[in-house]
Design a protein around this motif. Structure first.
Motif, PDB file in Angstrom:
ATOM      1  N   SER A 155      -5.737   8.011   9.512  1.00 17.63           N
ATOM      2  CA  SER A 155      -5.969   9.396   9.940  1.00 17.63           C
ATOM      3  C   SER A 155      -6.957  10.126   9.043  1.00 17.63           C
ATOM      4  CB  SER A 155      -4.646  10.169   9.953  1.00 17.63           C
ATOM      5  OG  SER A 155      -4.069  10.176   8.651  1.00 17.63           O
ATOM      6  N   ARG A 156      -7.335   9.497   7.914  1.00 16.65           N
ATOM      7  CA  ARG A 156      -8.301  10.120   6.993  1.00 16.65           C
ATOM      8  C   ARG A 156      -9.213   9.041   6.410  1.00 16.65           C
ATOM      9  NH1 ARG A 156      -5.604  13.711   2.514  1.00 16.65           N
ATOM     10  NH2 ARG A 156      -4.328  11.836   2.235  1.00 16.65           N
ATOM     11  N   HIS A 157     -10.353   9.466   5.904  1.00 20.82           N
ATOM     12  CA  HIS A 157     -11.272   8.536   5.240  1.00 20.82           C
ATOM     13  C   HIS A 157     -12.064   9.298   4.184  1.00 20.82           C
ATOM     14  CE1 HIS A 157     -13.859  10.388   8.335  1.00 20.82           C
ATOM     15  NE2 HIS A 157     -14.860  10.164   7.485  1.00 20.82           N
ATOM     16  N   TRP A 158     -12.669   8.537   3.272  1.00 23.33           N
ATOM     17  CA  TRP A 158     -13.476   9.158   2.227  1.00 23.33           C
ATOM     18  C   TRP A 158     -14.870   9.472   2.767  1.00 23.33           C
ATOM     19  CZ3 TRP A 158     -11.090  11.162  -1.602  1.00 23.33           C
ATOM     20  CH2 TRP A 158      -9.947  10.571  -2.144  1.00 23.33           C
ATOM     21  N   ASN A 163      -4.323   6.228   3.470  1.00 23.89           N
ATOM     22  CA  ASN A 163      -3.512   5.969   4.662  1.00 23.89           C
ATOM     23  C   ASN A 163      -2.439   4.915   4.402  1.00 23.89           C
ATOM     24  OD1 ASN A 163      -5.259   7.567   6.648  1.00 23.89           O
ATOM     25  ND2 ASN A 163      -6.752   6.137   5.779  1.00 23.89           N
ATOM     26  N   SER A 164      -1.413   4.966   5.224  1.00 22.00           N
ATOM     27  CA  SER A 164      -0.354   3.966   5.163  1.00 22.00           C
ATOM     28  C   SER A 164      -0.825   2.686   5.854  1.00 22.00           C
ATOM     29  CB  SER A 164       0.906   4.496   5.855  1.00 22.00           C
ATOM     30  OG  SER A 164       1.841   3.446   6.046  1.00 22.00           O
ATOM     31  N   PRO A 165      -0.458   1.530   5.330  1.00 22.02           N
ATOM     32  CA  PRO A 165      -0.850   0.275   5.986  1.00 22.02           C
ATOM     33  C   PRO A 165      -0.087   0.028   7.291  1.00 22.02           C
ATOM     34  CG  PRO A 165       0.588  -0.177   4.140  1.00 22.02           C
ATOM     35  CD  PRO A 165       0.285   1.293   4.084  1.00 22.02           C
ATOM     36  N   PHE A 166       0.911   0.889   7.577  1.00 20.35           N
ATOM     37  CA  PHE A 166       1.745   0.678   8.763  1.00 20.35           C
ATOM     38  C   PHE A 166       1.438   1.675   9.881  1.00 20.35           C
ATOM     39  CE2 PHE A 166       4.199  -0.487   4.958  1.00 20.35           C
ATOM     40  CZ  PHE A 166       4.320  -1.851   5.181  1.00 20.35           C
ATOM     41  N   PRO A 209     -11.947  13.847   0.878  1.00 25.15           N
ATOM     42  CA  PRO A 209     -11.371  13.171   2.050  1.00 25.15           C
ATOM     43  C   PRO A 209     -11.712  13.924   3.334  1.00 25.15           C
ATOM     44  CG  PRO A 209      -9.669  14.357   0.859  1.00 25.15           C
ATOM     45  CD  PRO A 209     -10.911  14.489   0.042  1.00 25.15           C
ATOM     46  N   ALA A 210     -11.971  13.192   4.402  1.00 21.46           N
ATOM     47  CA  ALA A 210     -12.273  13.778   5.707  1.00 21.46           C
ATOM     48  C   ALA A 210     -11.237  13.298   6.714  1.00 21.46           C
ATOM     49  CB  ALA A 210     -13.677  13.390   6.152  1.00 21.46           C
ATOM     50  N   SER A 211     -10.978  14.107   7.720  1.00 18.40           N
ATOM     51  CA  SER A 211      -9.969  13.754   8.721  1.00 18.40           C
ATOM     52  C   SER A 211     -10.542  12.774   9.740  1.00 18.40           C
ATOM     53  CB  SER A 211      -9.477  15.019   9.428  1.00 18.40           C
ATOM     54  OG  SER A 211     -10.558  15.675  10.065  1.00 18.40           O
ATOM     55  N   GLY A 212      -9.650  11.995  10.356  1.00 21.06           N
ATOM     56  CA  GLY A 212     -10.065  11.039  11.368  1.00 21.06           C
ATOM     57  C   GLY A 212     -10.505   9.715  10.774  1.00 21.06           C
ATOM     58  N   ARG A 213     -10.854   8.787  11.657  1.00 22.11           N
ATOM     59  CA  ARG A 213     -11.331   7.480  11.219  1.00 22.11           C
ATOM     60  C   ARG A 213     -12.841   7.535  11.003  1.00 22.11           C
ATOM     61  NH1 ARG A 213      -8.381   2.529  14.250  1.00 22.11           N
ATOM     62  NH2 ARG A 213      -9.417   1.542  12.484  1.00 22.11           N
TER      63      ARG A 213
END
Length: 300
Positions: free
Chosen positions: A15-18, A8-11, A30-34
């Motif tokens: 929207s995704r996480h491992w 994800n962008s730091p700004f 990678p999975a979608s969402g937080r």
């Protein structure tokens, strides 16, 4: 191996996480969402698996022939499964291929369930599966290892790997593939005879399985339990092969003359006749010159 760890962008809002497995270890997907907020306690792999992988990278897998060794160009942890520990790249007849590495328990035997479950994890991407273990269950035999196009190799780990200093060395024959013995069981008039026909040897440099030229070159000794109970192997017949002069070393060890006729009854590839077992099973154990062994069970 995860090449790009930042998703994800730091700004912007993530929207995704491992994705993590049930042990809290990243799967590499990678999975979608937080990610859901919860306590995560990563469970690292057992130390003996980490150390075994480090030695496997250095030592490779040796069969019973001096110049036939499977070496890995790369060997890295595999995050996508619970049974497969690592992924290795090797070359076979000039073609690059991938191998799944399975490390068995530190104490106990590698059973058929572990082999089948690991094969299901890697059959879509691996060309070979190397199953490493200190000991193998007798049921891990021909039927278990015949898994379609996936080449399955049983690599016995040396007991030297249990010592901390051996892990640092990374040399020698620490992982040895001993082929399946080719055994025939003949029955006639209520009696049984076991014939040792040879050993199927896998050549890691070509990917081919061939039969040994001379049984004596690949087998040091073999034993028969003529009434196997399924738990304990009891040596009821013992036969010794190998060596250009099978009597010379025995004479030296015993410091006496050896009755060649008596020794000839033990230096053979065909067993003596024995009655059918009451348990309905016999077991044959074959050992090579490195001390590695393979066992087959026959139902009668």
């Amino acid at each position: 191996m995860i090449d790009t760890r930042i998703l994800n962008s730091p700004f912007a809002e993530p929207s995704r996480h491992w994705e993590l497995d049930e042990n809290g270890i990243p799967t590499g997907t990678p999975a979608s969402g937080r990610r859901r907020s919860e306590f995560i306690v990563p469970v690292p792999p057992p130390k003996h698996k980490v150390k075994a992988q480090a030695n496997l990278q250095k030592a490779g897998v040796q069969n019973t022939k001096k110049d036939e060794r499977l070496t890995f160009a790369t060997l890295r942890p595999w995050p996508g499964g619970s049974r497969v520990s690592a992924e290795g790249e090797y070359e076979e007849a000039g073609v690059k291929k991938r191998a799944a590495i399975v490390i068995g328990p530190e104490y106990g035997t590698v059973g058929p369930d572990l082999v089948r479950e690991a094969a299901r994890e890697c059959r879509d991407w691996a060309d070979a599966m190397v199953v490493c273990g200190f000991a193998f269950d007798p049921q891990v035999g021909d039927s278990t290892m015949n898994l379609g196009r996936l080449v399955v190799l049983k690599a016995r780990m040396s007991q030297e790997l249990r010592a901390a200093e051996a892990y640092k060395a990374g040399g020698g024959n620490l992982f040895v593939v001993f082929g399946e013995p080719d055994i025939a069981l003949d029955q006639a008039d209520g009696a049984c005879v076991v014939r040792l026909k040879g050993v199927d040897i896998f050549d890691p440099t070509t990917g081919e399985v061939r039969s040994s030229g001379r049984v004596e070159d690949d087998v040091a000794c073999w034993f028969v339990d003529t009434d196997y109970d399924g738990d304990s192997f009891f040596v009821r017949h013992a036969y010794f092969l190998g060596g250009k002069d099978p009597f010379e070393k025995l004479k030296t060890a015993l410091k006496a003359e050896v009755d060649e006729d008596a020794w000839a009854s033990l230096y053979r590839t065909e067993s003596r006749h024995f009655a059918k077992p009451k348990s309905g099973r016999i077991a044959v154990k074959v050992m090579n010159h490195y001390g590695d062994e393979a066992m087959r069970v026959f139902k009668i």
